[in-house]
Design a protein around this motif. Structure first.
Motif, mmCIF file in Angstrom:
data_model
loop_
_atom_site.group_PDB
_atom_site.id
_atom_site.type_symbol
_atom_site.label_atom_id
_atom_site.label_comp_id
_atom_site.label_asym_id
_atom_site.label_seq_id
_atom_site.Cartn_x
_atom_site.Cartn_y
_atom_site.Cartn_z
ATOM 1 N N SER A 1 0.827 -1.209 0.000
ATOM 2 C CA SER A 1 0.000 0.000 0.000
ATOM 3 C C SER A 1 0.857 1.255 0.000
ATOM 4 C CB SER A 1 -0.950 -0.003 1.203
ATOM 5 O OG SER A 1 -0.209 0.126 2.388
ATOM 6 N N ILE A 2 2.081 1.143 0.539
ATOM 7 C CA ILE A 2 3.000 2.287 0.526
ATOM 8 C C ILE A 2 3.547 2.514 -0.880
ATOM 9 C CG2 ILE A 2 5.343 2.901 1.265
ATOM 10 C CD1 ILE A 2 4.604 1.772 4.011
ATOM 11 N N GLY A 3 3.497 1.476 -1.704
ATOM 12 C CA GLY A 3 3.982 1.633 -3.070
ATOM 13 C C GLY A 3 5.079 0.661 -3.460
ATOM 14 N N PHE A 4 5.430 -0.267 -2.549
ATOM 15 C CA PHE A 4 6.441 -1.269 -2.902
ATOM 16 C C PHE A 4 5.850 -2.189 -3.982
ATOM 17 C CE2 PHE A 4 9.985 -1.167 0.213
ATOM 18 C CZ PHE A 4 9.550 -0.131 1.007
ATOM 19 N N PRO A 5 6.465 -2.259 -5.163
ATOM 20 C CA PRO A 5 5.914 -3.099 -6.225
ATOM 21 C C PRO A 5 6.165 -4.587 -5.956
ATOM 22 C CG PRO A 5 7.944 -2.069 -6.954
ATOM 23 C CD PRO A 5 7.676 -1.541 -5.582
ATOM 24 N N LYS B 1 9.741 -5.852 -5.799
ATOM 25 C CA LYS B 1 10.529 -5.591 -4.592
ATOM 26 C C LYS B 1 10.186 -6.585 -3.479
ATOM 27 C CE LYS B 1 12.176 -0.950 -5.047
ATOM 28 N NZ LYS B 1 12.340 0.363 -4.452
ATOM 29 N N PRO C 1 -2.530 -5.854 -1.634
ATOM 30 C CA PRO C 1 -2.776 -5.325 -0.281
ATOM 31 C C PRO C 1 -4.229 -5.511 0.141
ATOM 32 C CG PRO C 1 -2.298 -3.558 -1.868
ATOM 33 C CD PRO C 1 -1.970 -4.843 -2.536
ATOM 34 N N ILE C 2 -5.123 -5.343 -0.811
ATOM 35 C CA ILE C 2 -6.543 -5.380 -0.462
ATOM 36 C C ILE C 2 -6.997 -6.793 -0.074
ATOM 37 C CG2 ILE C 2 -7.620 -5.715 -2.750
ATOM 38 C CD1 ILE C 2 -8.509 -3.093 -0.153
ATOM 39 N N ARG D 1 -8.512 -7.539 3.524
ATOM 40 C CA ARG D 1 -9.837 -8.180 3.660
ATOM 41 C C ARG D 1 -9.722 -9.484 4.430
ATOM 42 N NH1 ARG D 1 -11.228 -6.842 -1.883
ATOM 43 N NH2 ARG D 1 -12.365 -4.891 -1.817
ATOM 44 N N TYR E 1 -11.031 2.008 -0.333
ATOM 45 C CA TYR E 1 -9.957 1.311 -1.039
ATOM 46 C C TYR E 1 -10.003 1.596 -2.538
ATOM 47 C CZ TYR E 1 -9.467 -1.271 3.371
ATOM 48 O OH TYR E 1 -9.290 -1.613 4.679
ATOM 49 N N LEU F 1 -6.138 1.412 -3.977
ATOM 50 C CA LEU F 1 -5.723 0.089 -3.482
ATOM 51 C C LEU F 1 -6.544 -0.998 -4.159
ATOM 52 C CD1 LEU F 1 -5.135 0.191 0.387
ATOM 53 C CD2 LEU F 1 -3.473 0.001 -1.441
ATOM 54 N N ASP F 2 -7.726 -0.670 -4.594
ATOM 55 C CA ASP F 2 -8.617 -1.636 -5.251
ATOM 56 C C ASP F 2 -9.248 -0.953 -6.468
ATOM 57 O OD1 ASP F 2 -9.911 -3.994 -5.686
ATOM 58 O OD2 ASP F 2 -11.280 -3.854 -3.963
ATOM 59 N N VAL G 1 1.352 -0.678 -13.896
ATOM 60 C CA VAL G 1 1.700 -1.180 -12.547
ATOM 61 C C VAL G 1 2.748 -0.272 -11.901
ATOM 62 C CG1 VAL G 1 2.670 -3.144 -11.274
ATOM 63 C CG2 VAL G 1 1.159 -3.547 -13.212
ATOM 64 N N HIS H 1 2.286 2.247 -8.495
ATOM 65 C CA HIS H 1 3.135 2.151 -7.299
ATOM 66 C C HIS H 1 3.842 3.481 -7.028
ATOM 67 C CE1 HIS H 1 2.748 -2.270 -8.025
ATOM 68 N NE2 HIS H 1 2.416 -2.150 -6.758
ATOM 69 N N ARG I 1 1.218 5.779 -5.585
ATOM 70 C CA ARG I 1 0.948 5.507 -4.160
ATOM 71 C C ARG I 1 2.077 6.034 -3.283
ATOM 72 N NH1 ARG I 1 -0.578 -0.753 -4.465
ATOM 73 N NH2 ARG I 1 -2.528 -0.597 -5.579
ATOM 74 N N THR I 2 3.330 5.819 -3.731
ATOM 75 C CA THR I 2 4.469 6.261 -2.922
ATOM 76 C C THR I 2 4.479 7.777 -2.762
ATOM 77 O OG1 THR I 2 5.749 4.389 -3.739
ATOM 78 C CG2 THR I 2 7.005 6.183 -2.739
ATOM 79 N N ASN J 1 11.502 2.946 -0.150
ATOM 80 C CA ASN J 1 11.029 2.361 -1.416
ATOM 81 C C ASN J 1 11.660 3.052 -2.625
ATOM 82 O OD1 ASN J 1 9.487 0.807 -3.188
ATOM 83 N ND2 ASN J 1 7.787 2.246 -3.169
ATOM 84 N N ILE J 2 12.023 4.337 -2.433
ATOM 85 C CA ILE J 2 12.643 5.047 -3.568
ATOM 86 C C ILE J 2 14.100 5.411 -3.252
ATOM 87 C CG2 ILE J 2 10.535 5.961 -4.666
ATOM 88 C CD1 ILE J 2 10.934 8.508 -2.993
#
Lengths: 414, 220
Positions: free
Chosen positions: A317-321, A324, A406-407, A411, B47, B52-53, B72, B76, B79-80, B108-109
């Motif tokens: 959710s933070i953005g880690f693909p 990674k 993440p979802i 859930r 979400y 996220l969804d 994709v 990401h 989101r970051t 992450n970056i």
């Protein structure tokens, strides 16, 4: 990602330690078993090469064939039904052209050195005791260069034979049978019953009772004189710079000579089969142990991923693909493989050293310890196998983790 | 600006519809609460809004960019850099200290060092400097949630999404967290989308989206 991977691994110290030990023990077992097996093999090959060489060039068998007899008696080519076909040997085998071989061997950069030899069966006698011996005549300095013979001399010196003058090195079993020792004289009887006295200048011990009770060495010219065949050679023992080229060179030389050229592997086919069997057993053990270790890694990483689902969700959710996340888990497998492998190598080398220090109470090849090998190839293959098993074992959990969205995890937790 | 167009979300086979044709606009800098009874679809909507969804049909546009059409890598990266999340259960990584948790998005970056001072400043703002070197297991629930808020803010996100951030806290800590969120919205101009079932907190928003069985009833 390395930072996170290490943090995750070290947050479960006991679990990580146990799996590390699993990989280490697998690696250790392979290193120590291989060390002992290869040590034994090296000893056996060394012992084998003392009696033979990388390549042996000997005279071809001079046999009578049915075809040549038939053409002599019936030149018109009639069909003959032999009751007993003609056969047997026309003459004893002799090396045809020693000087020709010398020229070929000297010109070949793969040849380290070579030693002409002449062997004959004699009777050695001391007082009333006699024993049959295979007396090998060689040029001692050359023989020392092409073999490890000096390592097997337990008393005296093989090089003492160099000056000639009827000196002999006896197998320790021969000396025991005759009740003689270093410095004493023995009589050598040839096929014609002629006696020549020889002075004992050394005792050899190969560890094989049959060899030690039936082998003796002398200078080439002394043995030729005893047999009344001056200038005759039974073989040339050739040592190569690269033992693995023996088969190729033997085949090449056979193609242009009538003499028999045989490499040490084909001369000892049964022994080579045994080595092959040993290798199969060794790799089977390594494979089995590493499979167990790999399952351990797989289990630990799978459990860890299940426990860390929500953390994976956070990272996603933070953005880690996904890539990674995959790398995060693979790093952990990689770390377990590298560390487990290195610790296993160290433990394996210690165990090998320990086994190599065991006194077996018998002196063989200059040592009375179990033969072990520290060949780099053992360590390299053990390390690669540990790393490979660890990576393969972590690949499935890593892929599973990277596929989590993440979802779905959130859930699932809800 | 976030635009939701005819959002439908279905689960299962045969499909069970959770969200029914929802359309809305959330302006930049707005504080919107999503509330409703348990099972009304409020978290599902959050979400979807937060990327996220994805909806079964319909669109979510961030400044005219459709999240379902983003690659994709882009989603990401989006989101970051632009989105901050706060969850009910804090979701801190247990093996990392408070500071390390806050620095996760920059990690992450690969820009951890660059953001270290900001992370410390955020922890100070949230009044949890003292837990910078502590593990989550050594923090109280309120402290954990404040660290999670600091983590959500570290990249200066344009949008902040919070799913029942007070749901796991006592009332005193819940109030502290809500005040922090409100001040973030007010002082930093961060668009705030809050899911809550507590009317008191829902009422703190400029606008409330109230869901009844996946259908919208807006008030505020």
């Amino acid at each position: 990602m390395l930072f996170l991977a290490m943090k995750q691994l070290f947050s479960k110290k006991t679990q990580t330690f146990l799996i590390l030990m699993g990989v280490s023990f697998g690696t250790m077992l392979f290193v120590s078993i291989s060390g002992v097996q290869l040590g034994l093999r090296e000893y056996m090959i060394k012992a084998l090469l003392n009696n033979t060489a990388h390549i042996i060039i000997s005279g071809a068998e001079n046999e009578i064939t049915e075809k040549e007899v038939r053409s002599q008696i019936y030149p018109e080519g009639r069909f003959i039904n032999w009751i007993t076909p003609p056969g047997g040997k026309r003459d004893e085998s002799k090396l045809e052209s020693y000087l020709g071989w010398v020229e070929i061997l000297r010109a070949n950069p793969d040849v380290y050195d070579f030693s002409p030899r002449f062997s004959t069966n004699v009777i050695i006698k001391s007082k009333k005791i006699k024993t049959n011996v295979n007396l090998v005549g060689s040029l001692p300095k050359k023989q020392i260069r092409i073999s490890e013979i000096s390592d097997y001399i337990i008393e005296g010196d093989f090089e003492s034979l160099s000056s000639g003058g009827n000196k002999i090195v006896l197998g320790v079993g021969v000396a025991e049978d005759l009740g003689v020792s270093l410095g004493q004289f023995v009589d050598v009887l040839n096929a014609f019953g002629k006696i020549t006295p020889f002075k004992i200048v050394g005792l050899s011990k190969f560890g094989d009772t049959r060899t030690d009770s039936a082998l003796a060495f002398a200078h080439l010219s002394d043995v030729q004189k005893v047999n009344r065949t001056p200038g005759r050679l039974s073989e040339i023992a050739v040592s190569l710079t690269d033992i693995d080229k023996s088969e190729e060179l033997a085949e090449l030389w056979s193609s242009f000579s009538k003499d028999k050229v045989q490499d040490w592997r084909s001369a000892n086919a049964m022994f080579m089969e045994m080595i092959k069997m040993q290798d199969i057993v060794r790799y089977f053990i390594m494979f089995s142990v590493l499979i167990v270790a790999a399952f351990g890694i797989y289990n630990v990483l799978s459990i860890m991923i299940n426990q860390k689902k929500k953390e994976i969700a956070i990272l996603r959710s933070i953005g880690f693909p996904p890539k990674k996340i995959l790398i995060l888990i693979l790093y952990q497998g990689f770390f377990l493989g590298i560390c487990g492998g290195v610790v296993g190598l160290a433990m394996g080398s210690l165990v090998t050293y320990g086994v190599g220090s065991i006194d077996i109470g018998v002196e063989l090849g200059g040592s009375n310890h179990i033969f072990v090998s520290y060949d780099y190839s053992i360590y390299l293959s053990a390390f690669i196998a540990a790393l490979f098993a660890s990576l393969v074992a972590s690949l499935i959990p890593a892929y599973m983790a990277s596929r989590m969205t993440p979802i779905d995890i959130i859930r699932g937790q809800a | 600006m976030i635009i939701g167009k005819n959002i439908v979300k279905e689960f299962g086979d045969p499909p069970h519809r959770i969200l029914h044709d929802l359309s809305f606009v959330i302006q930049d800098g707005e504080f919107v609460s999503i509330s409703g009874r348990s099972g009304s679809g409020k978290s599902t909507l959050l979400y979807i809004i937060s990327s996220l969804d994805f909806p079964s049909s319909g669109q979510v546009l961030f400044d005219d960019e459709d999240t379902s059409l983003m690659s994709v890598e882009h989603i990401h990266e989006f989101r970051t850099n632009h989105v901050g999340f706060i969850f009910q259960f804090h979701y801190l990584l247990p093996e990392l200290t408070g500071l390390e948790n806050v620095l996760l998005p920059p990690r992450n970056i690969d820009r951890v060092d660059e953001f270290r001072d900001r992370a410390l400043e955020l922890l100070k703002t949230m009044d949890v400097s003292k837990v910078a070197d502590k593990l989550p297991s050594q923090m109280s629930g309120g402290e954990q949630q404040r660290v999670a808020i600091a983590r959500a803010l570290i990249m200066k996100p344009k949008y902040l999404f919070a799913d029942e951030p007070t749901g796991n806290l006592d009332s005193a800590n819940g109030e502290v967290v809500m005040n922090i969120l409100k001040s973030i919205n007010k002082e930093r101009g961060t668009t705030l989308c809050l899911v809550t079932h507590e009317e008191e907190y829902a009422a703190m928003a400029q606008r409330e989206i109230y869901l009844i069985d996946g259908r919208m009833s807006e008030r505020g």
